[in-house]
Each structure stands twice: as C-alpha cells, then as structure tokens.
Design a protein around this motif. Structure first.
Motif, mmCIF file in Angstrom:
data_model
loop_
_atom_site.group_PDB
_atom_site.id
_atom_site.type_symbol
_atom_site.label_atom_id
_atom_site.label_comp_id
_atom_site.label_asym_id
_atom_site.label_seq_id
_atom_site.Cartn_x
_atom_site.Cartn_y
_atom_site.Cartn_z
ATOM 1 N N ILE A 105 -50.884 -58.833 19.793
ATOM 2 C CA ILE A 105 -50.988 -60.073 20.565
ATOM 3 C C ILE A 105 -49.635 -60.766 20.521
ATOM 4 O O ILE A 105 -49.191 -61.227 19.468
ATOM 5 N N GLY A 106 -48.965 -60.809 21.654
ATOM 6 C CA GLY A 106 -47.636 -61.406 21.753
ATOM 7 C C GLY A 106 -46.605 -60.380 22.149
ATOM 8 O O GLY A 106 -46.397 -59.391 21.440
ATOM 9 N N GLY A 107 -45.966 -60.593 23.288
ATOM 10 C CA GLY A 107 -44.968 -59.657 23.799
ATOM 11 C C GLY A 107 -43.553 -60.164 23.679
ATOM 12 O O GLY A 107 -42.674 -59.720 24.414
ATOM 13 N N GLY A 108 -43.317 -61.100 22.746
ATOM 14 C CA GLY A 108 -41.963 -61.552 22.484
ATOM 15 C C GLY A 108 -41.229 -60.554 21.602
ATOM 16 O O GLY A 108 -41.622 -59.390 21.478
ATOM 17 N N MET A 109 -40.167 -61.012 20.953
ATOM 18 C CA MET A 109 -39.327 -60.108 20.174
ATOM 19 C C MET A 109 -40.115 -59.387 19.083
ATOM 20 O O MET A 109 -39.983 -58.172 18.899
ATOM 21 N N ALA A 110 -40.948 -60.110 18.328
ATOM 22 C CA ALA A 110 -41.703 -59.488 17.246
ATOM 23 C C ALA A 110 -42.698 -58.471 17.778
ATOM 24 O O ALA A 110 -42.845 -57.375 17.222
ATOM 25 N N GLY A 111 -43.394 -58.821 18.854
ATOM 26 C CA GLY A 111 -44.365 -57.898 19.428
ATOM 27 C C GLY A 111 -43.719 -56.649 19.985
ATOM 28 O O GLY A 111 -44.248 -55.533 19.827
ATOM 29 N N LEU A 112 -42.566 -56.802 20.640
ATOM 30 C CA LEU A 112 -41.854 -55.636 21.171
ATOM 31 C C LEU A 112 -41.368 -54.731 20.043
ATOM 32 O O LEU A 112 -41.446 -53.498 20.146
ATOM 33 N N THR A 113 -40.879 -55.335 18.972
ATOM 34 C CA THR A 113 -40.394 -54.532 17.844
ATOM 35 C C THR A 113 -41.548 -53.790 17.182
ATOM 36 O O THR A 113 -41.416 -52.614 16.811
ATOM 37 N N ALA A 114 -42.676 -54.466 17.032
ATOM 38 C CA ALA A 114 -43.853 -53.801 16.470
ATOM 39 C C ALA A 114 -44.298 -52.650 17.359
ATOM 40 O O ALA A 114 -44.621 -51.558 16.873
#
Length: 486
Positions: free
Chosen positions: A49-58
């Motif tokens: 849940i979340g497509g920002g930097m953390a979500g993309l890295t995950a």
C-alpha cells in the motif's frame, strides 16, 4: 544534435544498459512461491500500500527475490505518488546527491546514473542539491524501467482477516468497490503512515478557510496580499513560509516556540552503515536513548530553506513564541501569544505528524491489538531527555524483525505478523531505514528477506514434496561403464 535528442539518446542508452545488467543478475528472480487460490479466487502473495519511494523500493526488492505475485496500490493518479509534486514545497532535496537511495544496490539504478545519462557527466559535477521535481522524474523512470506493478487511483478502505491465514482488503478502484485477497500487506504509507497530520487544538478548531496543515494542498495564490502566520521551525515551516511569500503574501510571521532555531542535524551525526545495519539489534534502552536524543534536539531546516524566507523584507521570525489563544474578529484572526498579540488572515501549522490509528480506517480491525512501545517499555529516568517520556517514541509500533506488527500482551492475533509497517513510524524499532532516502534499499532488503523467509517456512511441506517429486536427471547412465576390480 539538439539537447532533446541528446537526452533521449542518453536515457535510451541507460535503459539498454539497465536491462542488460538486470539480465546478468537474473532480475527478476524466478518465481518460487507456490500459487494460492481461495474459492477459485486469486490470492496475491503481497499487496504493497503506497507507490511512493518506499513502496517502489519494496516492490523492486520483491521482484529481486522472486516474489512476483504482488501488486502496489496507490490512491494518487499516476506520477503523483508521494509528496514530491504534491505537498512538498522545498526547491531541492536536503539529502546529498551522492546517496544511492532506492537503487536496490544496483549502480545503474542510482539517481547519479540516471542524471549523468540524461544531462552528462559535466552537469553532474556542477549539480548542487537535487531539485525536488527532478527527484520525482527519477522515481517515475525507476518504476518504469523495473516494470513495477503499480496500480493507481486505488484506495484501501479496510484490511481484515480471512480464512486460512489470508487477509482481505476492501478497496475502491476508480471509485468502484472490490475485494482482494493476499497473504501479506506492506504499509509503505510515508510520514503519516499510522496516523495523520498533527495540528494543535487551538488551530484545529478554527474554520477550515482560516487554517491549513503544511501537508495540505494549499491554494497559495489565494493568499496573495494577505497576512500569513506559519507555526514551526522545521523544513516544512520554512518551505511553506517561502512559498507564501513567493506567491505574494503581504506578510509572513514564523512563530517558533523554542528559544532558537535548531542548528545541528543529529541524524546526520549518526549516519553510517554501522547505524543502518546495527541499530535494529540494539537493546531497547539504547534504541530509545539514540532516538530520544535525536528527536529532542529536533532536525534543523536546511540553510537554503531559511535563506529562502529571510531574503524577503516582509518575513519575520519570532522565537519563544507560542500561541495561547485565538479569537476571530470577522475575517481577521487575533492571536494571543507568549510574546504578545498578533493579527493575521491565515495560519499554516507546520506541526508534523502523529501516530493515531483512529485516523487510519483501513486498520480499524487491528487497532486495539497492535502493540506499541508504550505497552511494554518505560525508559529509566536517566534515559529521558529533559526528564520526560517522548510521546512520539512511546507511540511508535513495536515491530518484529521484518517490520511486522506484534500483538499486545495476552492478545492472540496471528494475522498481525502478515501486516508489515514499512513507513516512518518504524524508526524506533528498526532505525532510519523506512522513511528517508539514505538507507531505503537496506530497509527494503530487510523487509523482503523476512517476508521470503516466512513464505518458505510456512510452505516448507510444499517445497519438500517438490523436492521428493523432482526427477530431472543430470546424468542419464551412459556417461560411464562399471569396471571389474580385476
């Protein structure tokens, strides 16, 4: 050749190189997680849940470790994920341009590789800090080149339990309700990931047309010619004050309750691979001491952000100044502060975020079961800065080794281990590896390795059956001949 053509050729050259190096690394890794269905319905292995930097890295790290049956949901429209082109208002990032950020440890995925191929090596040498909107352009490229499975305009309404240890998510996709199933959920929801924007009651109770939080979408053009008060001494306070001034505010007063603007960034002082890798293994008392000292000192705003404000003759800084009361006289706000009276037309509260599960409807099923540090740890008096217990730390989630939630004492909730908090509130448990640029790849690696380990151990009987049934020969029997001893 013109600059546009040079840029296109440079990026295409980089894209070819990235694809080649990813192939050498066998990225994405072969899918190995046994497929699951429930009543003929698809079951995701992971929903991020979340497509920002953390979500993309995950997401990129999940692909690297062969967890391909995953999806990333973001409620924003495409290329608007995270704060960078929404409520972030700084001109440049404060992080040094050389930080590797979300590159997964792969050099060709760094911002530097992207920038040099787009603008040239000489441009890199002369670049100071990274422009904020350019960082977003890089993240968009990162998402596209890795072909990450991001679905936009998806709003997660509720996370609930389902049969067989699965989680059920109620979502709105383009306004239409759906129900999806998954084994794991990763919350990559940013600074306000377990709560929301904090605003003191004296400001929050004002009519909305007279106040905003620094994380709100503010119509700064409407503030032209008006008096604005900004509360706070951090980066967001300076960025919002500067934006108001640049958009024509008649006057901006920055109210700072401390006697001085913080000068030293303590987080920078402990920035090392030792901290990145070792903090998570510290005893609780040391984790608390490190972060209590850091947070109590407060992170200073970047020097360029302060100068961006102070260069305006109609900008005023007021130290030791805290709002005590606010009265309304028509469309004018009458502020009573610890330093006297002040009139203004609009207030921007740059007062940060807090953990408050009441603000996260998607977590309401689990909100009374999640364990926080305050539920099991009380720092010794000697470990408390200024003699008080830091409420931000006390309200931090007490996470397991893979960022998973844990239940409160005497609460039985095995499903909590399938919800992973990969956002800023994880800092006390894991260190600063889930909310900022410097160590985001290290944090994602720790997160995904934990998920991978859980999947393998949970499915070990399936993997053992696969082992027993594996019969692909490497030798066929004609490679040698048995020979008598004599």
């Amino acid at each position: 050749m013109n600059n546009v053509t040079d840029t296109m050729n440079g990026i295409e050259t980089l894209n070819r190189r990235v694809r080649e190096e990813l192939k050498w690394l066998e990225f994405p890794a072969r899918s190995w997680v046994p497929e699951r269905k429930y009543q003929s319905r698809k079951v995701h292995d992971v929903i991020v849940i979340g497509g920002g930097m953390a979500g993309l890295t995950a997401s990129g790290t999940l692909k690297r470790y062969g967890v391909l049956n995953h999806v990333v949901y973001d409620m924003a429209s495409k290329d608007k994920e995270g704060p960078w082109v929404t409520y972030a208002r700084m001109d440049t990032l404060r992080s040094p341009k050389t930080l590797t950020g979300p590159c997964l440890g792969i050099p060709v995925l760094t911002f530097r590789a992207w920038y040099e191929h787009r603008f040239g090596v000489q441009a890199w040498e002369t670049l100071g800090l990274i422009p904020r909107t350019m960082w977003m352009e890089y993240l968009v490229w990162f998402r596209n080149i890795l072909e990450l499975p991001v679905e936009n305009e998806v709003f997660v309404q509720k996370i609930d339990t389902a049969d067989h240890g699965l989680l059920r998510l109620n979502i709105l996709r383009n306004g239409k309700p759906e129900e999806v199933l998954t084994r794991k959920v990763v919350l990559a929801t940013g600074r306000d990931g377990l709560g929301g924007a904090y605003m003191p009651d004296v400001i929050r109770t004002l009519p909305e047309q007279f106040r905003a939080h620094s994380a709100d979408m503010i119509d700064f053009a409407a503030l032209k010619g008006k008096r604005v008060v900004v509360i706070g001494a951090g980066a967001s306070a300076m960025d919002n004050a500067a934006t108001a001034l640049e958009q024509g505010a008649a006057r901006v007063d920055v109210l700072i309750r401390r006697g001085d603007i913080p000068r030293i960034n303590k987080f920078t002082g402990i920035g090392s691979q030792g901290v990145v890798q070792g903090f998570v293994n510290l005893p609780d008392e040391w984790k608390w001491r490190f972060l209590d000292a850091t947070l109590s000192a407060q992170t200073p705003p970047p020097r360029p952000s302060v100068l961006r404000v102070s260069q305006h003759p109609n900008a005023f800084f007021h130290l030791n100044c805290q709002i005590e009361e606010i009265a309304m006289d028509g469309d004018v706000l009458e502020l009573i502060t610890s330093r006297g009276a002040l009139t203004t037309d609009f207030i921007i509260a740059a007062t940060g975020f807090n953990v408050d599960l009441a603000k996260r409807p998607e977590l309401q099923v689990f909100s009374d079961r999640i364990r926080f540090w305050k539920d099991r740890f009380v720092p010794d008096p000697d470990n408390r800065c200024n003699g008080i217990i830091n409420s931000e730390l006390a309200n931090s989630p007490d996470l397991g080794p893979a960022f998973e939630f844990q239940p409160k004492a005497e609460v039985i909730c095995p499903d909590l281990r399938n919800i992973h908090c990969f956002c800023f509130p994880a800092t006390l448990s894991h260190g600063k590896v889930s909310g900022d640029i410097p160590a985001i790849s290290d944090g994602a690696d720790r997160l995904v390795k934990g998920i991978v380990s859980h999947f393998f151990t949970e499915d070990c009987d399936i993997h053992f059956r696969n082992l027993e049934q594996f019969e692909t020969p490497e030798l066929v029997g004609d490679e040698w001949q048995d020979t008598p001893l004599s």
